[in-house]
Design a protein around this motif. Structure first.
Motif, short mmCIF file in Angstrom:
data_model
loop_
_atom_site.label_atom_id
_atom_site.label_comp_id
_atom_site.label_asym_id
_atom_site.label_seq_id
_atom_site.Cartn_x
_atom_site.Cartn_y
_atom_site.Cartn_z
N GLY A 127 0.83 -1.21 0.00
CA GLY A 127 0.00 0.00 0.00
C GLY A 127 0.85 1.24 0.00
N ARG A 128 0.33 2.32 0.54
CA ARG A 128 1.05 3.58 0.59
C ARG A 128 2.29 3.44 1.47
N PRO A 129 3.45 3.96 1.03
CA PRO A 129 4.66 3.89 1.86
C PRO A 129 4.43 4.58 3.20
N LEU A 130 5.05 4.05 4.26
CA LEU A 130 4.88 4.65 5.57
C LEU A 130 5.44 6.06 5.60
N VAL A 131 6.56 6.28 4.90
CA VAL A 131 7.16 7.60 4.83
C VAL A 131 7.21 8.04 3.37
N GLU A 185 7.42 16.34 -1.22
CA GLU A 185 7.09 16.74 -2.60
C GLU A 185 6.06 15.79 -3.22
N ASP A 186 6.26 14.48 -3.02
CA ASP A 186 5.33 13.49 -3.57
C ASP A 186 3.97 13.59 -2.89
N ARG A 187 3.99 13.82 -1.60
CA ARG A 187 2.73 13.94 -0.86
C ARG A 187 1.93 15.14 -1.36
N CYS A 188 2.64 16.26 -1.57
CA CYS A 188 1.95 17.46 -2.05
C CYS A 188 1.40 17.25 -3.46
N LYS A 189 2.13 16.53 -4.31
CA LYS A 189 1.64 16.25 -5.65
C LYS A 189 0.34 15.47 -5.61
N GLU A 190 0.24 14.52 -4.70
CA GLU A 190 -1.00 13.75 -4.55
C GLU A 190 -2.14 14.64 -4.09
N ILE A 191 -1.83 15.53 -3.16
CA ILE A 191 -2.85 16.45 -2.65
C ILE A 191 -3.31 17.38 -3.76
N TYR A 192 -2.36 17.91 -4.53
CA TYR A 192 -2.71 18.81 -5.63
C TYR A 192 -3.62 18.10 -6.64
N ALA A 193 -3.26 16.88 -7.00
CA ALA A 193 -4.03 16.14 -8.00
C ALA A 193 -5.46 15.92 -7.52
N ALA A 194 -5.62 15.52 -6.27
CA ALA A 194 -6.96 15.27 -5.72
C ALA A 194 -7.76 16.56 -5.63
N THR A 209 -3.03 15.16 8.38
CA THR A 209 -1.86 15.21 7.50
C THR A 209 -1.98 16.35 6.50
N LEU A 210 -3.19 16.57 6.00
CA LEU A 210 -3.44 17.65 5.05
C LEU A 210 -3.09 19.01 5.67
N TYR A 211 -3.50 19.19 6.93
CA TYR A 211 -3.26 20.47 7.60
C TYR A 211 -1.80 20.67 7.99
N VAL A 212 -1.01 19.61 7.96
CA VAL A 212 0.43 19.77 8.18
C VAL A 212 1.04 20.58 7.03
N HIS A 213 0.50 20.37 5.83
CA HIS A 213 1.05 21.00 4.64
C HIS A 213 0.34 22.30 4.27
N PHE A 214 -0.94 22.41 4.57
CA PHE A 214 -1.72 23.58 4.18
C PHE A 214 -2.61 24.03 5.33
N ALA A 215 -2.55 25.32 5.65
CA ALA A 215 -3.31 25.84 6.79
C ALA A 215 -4.81 25.73 6.55
N ASP A 216 -5.23 25.89 5.30
CA ASP A 216 -6.65 25.80 4.98
C ASP A 216 -6.81 25.58 3.47
N ILE A 256 -10.90 16.09 0.34
CA ILE A 256 -9.59 16.03 -0.30
C ILE A 256 -8.73 14.98 0.39
N ALA A 257 -8.78 14.94 1.72
CA ALA A 257 -8.01 13.95 2.47
C ALA A 257 -8.44 12.54 2.11
N THR A 258 -9.76 12.33 2.01
CA THR A 258 -10.28 11.01 1.65
C THR A 258 -9.82 10.60 0.27
N ALA A 259 -9.83 11.55 -0.67
CA ALA A 259 -9.44 11.25 -2.05
C ALA A 259 -7.97 10.87 -2.15
N THR A 260 -7.14 11.38 -1.25
CA THR A 260 -5.71 11.06 -1.27
C THR A 260 -5.37 9.84 -0.43
N GLY A 261 -6.32 9.40 0.40
CA GLY A 261 -6.04 8.31 1.32
C GLY A 261 -5.24 8.75 2.52
N MET A 262 -5.21 10.06 2.76
CA MET A 262 -4.50 10.61 3.91
C MET A 262 -5.51 11.05 4.96
#
Length: 205
Positions: free
Chosen positions: A5-9, A13-22, A50-57, A40-46
């Motif tokens: 499945g999804r890598p533990l770590v 950059e890759d995480r943000c790309k997944e978020i952007y795509a979703a 985790t989403l709020y770690v990268h983006f405030a809103d 958005i979190a559900t669509a990325t499987g995150m």
């Protein structure tokens, strides 16, 4: 048996790309106002956390998405290393045309325009990343062409505006206004770039 499945770590950059795509997909389908960070979190499987770690809103996420879509470091570096600056300018214009007239960019443009009124800073982000930086990169390509090869004696900024308007501007406006098919044939644009650049600059001896 180990579950695949999804890598533990995952690299940031890759995480943000997944978020952007979703986010891009959901914003395009439902509109910015109708999408939640939880979706958005559900669509990325995150997780939402985790989403709020990268983006405030959600607003910061949209601004970051628009900004990230205009990063072309490798291609522009290649143009700087080109021995023939006129040929490099043609390549640069072709790259800009291919990106600016792509279905993805047109969707992002429409999204930025539609959501601008309710989002502080969206217009500034869109202008700076989508217009000002792209225009400056084109000016830089023109400035690398020796004065002796200029057939038209005008400042680089004006030449950049003329080139963009002649080969891309009308098609972009038509596409944004729905007067142009979503899929744009790039071959006639490439041929026009050849003609217009050759009319403005002398090829290397």
């Amino acid at each position: 048996m180990t579950k695949i499945g999804r890598p533990l770590v995952m690299p940031v950059e890759d995480r943000c790309k997944e978020i952007y795509a979703a986010a891009e997909k959901l914003f395009g389908e439902k509109g910015f106002a109708n999408v939640t960070m939880a979706e958005i979190a559900t669509a990325t499987g995150m997780s939402k956390k985790t989403l709020y770690v990268h983006f405030a809103d959600k607003r910061e996420l949209l601004n970051s998405l628009i900004s990230s879509s205009y990063l072309w470091p490798q291609q522009t570096a290649d143009f700087k290393n080109e021995d023939n600056p006129v040929h490099a300018l043609k390549q640069h214009l072709n790259m800009i045309a291919e990106y600016v007239l792509s279905e993805r960019h047109l969707k992002l443009c429409r999204l930025a325009i539609a959501e601008n009124y309710g989002l502080d800073g969206m217009a500034e982000t869109f202008y700076q990343m989508g217009i000002a930086n792209s225009r400056q990169s084109l000016i830089n390509s023109i400035q690398r062409i020796p004065d002796a090869q200029h057939k038209v004696q005008l400042e680089a900024g004006l030449l950049a505006d003329m080139l963009f308007g002649a080969v891309i501007g009308k098609l972009l406006i038509d596409a944004l206004m729905g007067a142009q098919n979503t899929v744009i044939d790039l071959l006639p644009i490439q041929q026009k770039i050849e003609r217009v650049v050759n009319a403005m600059f002398q090829a290397n001896e």
